[in-house]
Design an enzyme around this catalytic site. Structure first.
Site, mmCIF file in Angstrom:
data_model
loop_
_atom_site.group_PDB
_atom_site.id
_atom_site.type_symbol
_atom_site.label_atom_id
_atom_site.label_comp_id
_atom_site.label_asym_id
_atom_site.label_seq_id
_atom_site.Cartn_x
_atom_site.Cartn_y
_atom_site.Cartn_z
ATOM 1 C CG ASP A 83 -0.250 -0.057 2.548
ATOM 2 O OD1 ASP A 83 0.859 -0.648 2.618
ATOM 3 O OD2 ASP A 83 -0.772 0.494 3.535
ATOM 4 C CG ASP A 113 6.931 4.525 2.242
ATOM 5 O OD1 ASP A 113 7.042 3.326 2.546
ATOM 6 O OD2 ASP A 113 6.317 5.347 2.947
ATOM 7 C CD GLU A 147 4.327 0.548 6.930
ATOM 8 O OE1 GLU A 147 5.128 0.808 7.838
ATOM 9 O OE2 GLU A 147 3.947 1.413 6.113
ATOM 10 C CD GLU A 148 2.631 4.082 4.289
ATOM 11 O OE1 GLU A 148 2.542 4.709 5.356
ATOM 12 O OE2 GLU A 148 3.665 4.034 3.604
HETATM 13 ZN ZN LIG Z 1 6.821 2.364 4.112
#
Ligand SMILES: [Zn+2]
Length: 434
Positions: A83, A113, A147-148
């Site tokens: 994500d 990222d 994860e975000e």
């Molecule tokens: Zn990251």
């Protein structure tokens, strides 16, 4: 082993993954499935048997295992999230979900990222399949959702409900370390993450006596809350050196020929100049008030007032953080964790750290590798529940003037093709010799 095709594929995969929009707006508003299917297909083409796992439909994770040659060796986890955070196209020079390659640079949300690392992992294991290479240790590859936001649909879900997939894993590699930090004086530093501060997002609630705004009120919830957050915002947290930060300061001081005076760290940081950036956020706990919520009418004193604080504590610093917050909030304001995650500490005298360092030094002999502690957190926190020690290692050789830290969640996120090539070489070298 990182052949010509791997160099082409890492660029193609980074672009393709960027084009699969996996924006995570929080609150469950995200769909990683297309990116997960894409990654799984690339793994399957390399002869692996990836499994797709979902706690919530569309929030897909991928896990696969590369069998090593030494069954008695501990396994190694290699993980990357699928994500990305939102991107406002109007602010960007190139459309954030175009994955465009322009003048040797891949542009788009996730270029740093961390679809770059996802692509590097895919390119390396596919090159191994072509050449018949097998690593010594089993390598478990995990591409995660969420994860975000909370990680509840991603690494948290995997750690809680599928620990068997990570059987034997003792160490993990993921974002974000081993990138080039230019100090502005000609030195190139490659910080490898060996620790993360803990997350302590707090909700503060002040209670008082509600009433008319024109009357005397010495139990005003807004006044009480304001006093508490003023104390929190102004608090000078004491200096605390964790083993990782101590090692970082010692190595940096040696590199710069400065006295390693760990008794006066603020002065040492001053002498390090721009390089202090690598350590200054991790020599103490921190707590920043970020949101306020109180009242509904100008002539009414509300009975309650709420604030939120972004707190972060060092490995080993949680108890001090809690007792300090008790003191700073005082008797009229309660605080609780809105979101709470552990701090991590990885050893810098391990064989794995030595291997990470050697792999960078082989391809960047002019660079200086130092350990560092991340000021924020990653999926490594969730995997730590399975006894997995996490290192931040997404190798990228970056040109001077390229602001790596600004790329994270920033406008015009992009990564040079050369940096991806370096990453594939270093990752391949490390994983084959790990
Ligand atoms: Zn990251």
């Amino acid at each position: 082993m990182a052949d010509r095709l791997a160099m082409d594929e890492v660029v193609e995969f980074t672009s393709d993954l960027i084009r699969l929009d996996t924006t995570n707006r929080g609150g469950g508003d995200c769909r990683e499935r297309p990116a997960a299917e894409y990654a799984a297909a690339r793994l399957a083409e390399a002869g692996l048997a990836p499994v797709l796992l979902e706690r919530t439909p569309g929030r897909t994770n991928v896990v696969a295992r590369v069998e090593g040659t030494d069954p008695s060796a501990d396994a190694l986890l290699l993980h990357g999230h699928l994500d990305v955070v939102p991107a406002e196209a109007a602010d960007w020079s190139v459309h954030p979900f175009s994955g465009e390659v322009r003048d040797g640079v891949v542009w788009g949300r996730g270029a740093v990222d961390m679809k770059n690392m996802d692509a590097m992992i895919l390119a390396v294991v596919r090159a191994w399949a072509r050449a018949g290479v097998r690593p010594r240790r089993d390598i478990v590859i995990a591409f995660t959702a969420d994860e975000e936001a909370s990680a509840e649909d991603g690494s948290g879900f995997l750690a809680d409900t599928h620990p068997e997939l990570f059987e034997g894993c003792t160490e993990g590699i993921s974002e974000s370390g081993a990138f080039t930090f230019h100090d502005g004086l000609g030195r190139q530093i490659y910080p490898i993450a060996a620790g993360e501060r803990g997350t302590a997002w707090l909700k503060l609630t002040a209670r008082g006596r509600a009433g008319h705004g024109s009357k005397v009120n010495r139990e005003n919830a807004v006044t009480r809350l304001a006093a508490a957050i003023t104390r929190i915002g102004a608090h000078e947290w004491p200096l605390r050196l964790t083993p990782t930060v101590r090692a970082a300061l010692t190595e940096l001081a040696a590199l710069y020929g400065i006295d390693t005076d760990l008794g006066d760290v603020d002065r040492l940081l001053e002498k390090l100049g721009p390089t202090a950036k690598l350590v200054e956020a991790t020599v103490r706990n921190s707590a920043n008030p970020t949101m306020l919520d109180a009242g509904y009418k100008i002539n009414v004193v509300p009975g309650e007032a709420v604030a939120y604080v972004d707190g972060r504590y060092l490995p080993g610093g949680e108890e001090e953080f809690r007792t300090t917050l008790d003191l700073l909030t005082g008797p009229d304001v309660d605080w609780e964790f809105h979101h709470h995650e552990v701090a991590l500490q990885a050893p810098v005298d391990s064989a794995t750290y030595a291997g990470l360092r050697a792999a960078v030094e082989e391809f960047a002999p002019e660079g200086h590798v130092v350990p560092y502690c991340m000021s924020g957190g990653t999926d490594a926190k969730q995997f730590s529940r399975l006894g997995i020690t996490g290192y931040g290692f997404t190798p990228l050789k970056l040109p001077e003037g390229y602001d790596y830290q600004a790329m994270f969640h920033g406008v015009d996120e992009r990564v040079p093709v050369e940096a991806l090539h370096f990453g594939v070489r270093v990752l391949d070298r490390f994983l084959r010799t790990a």
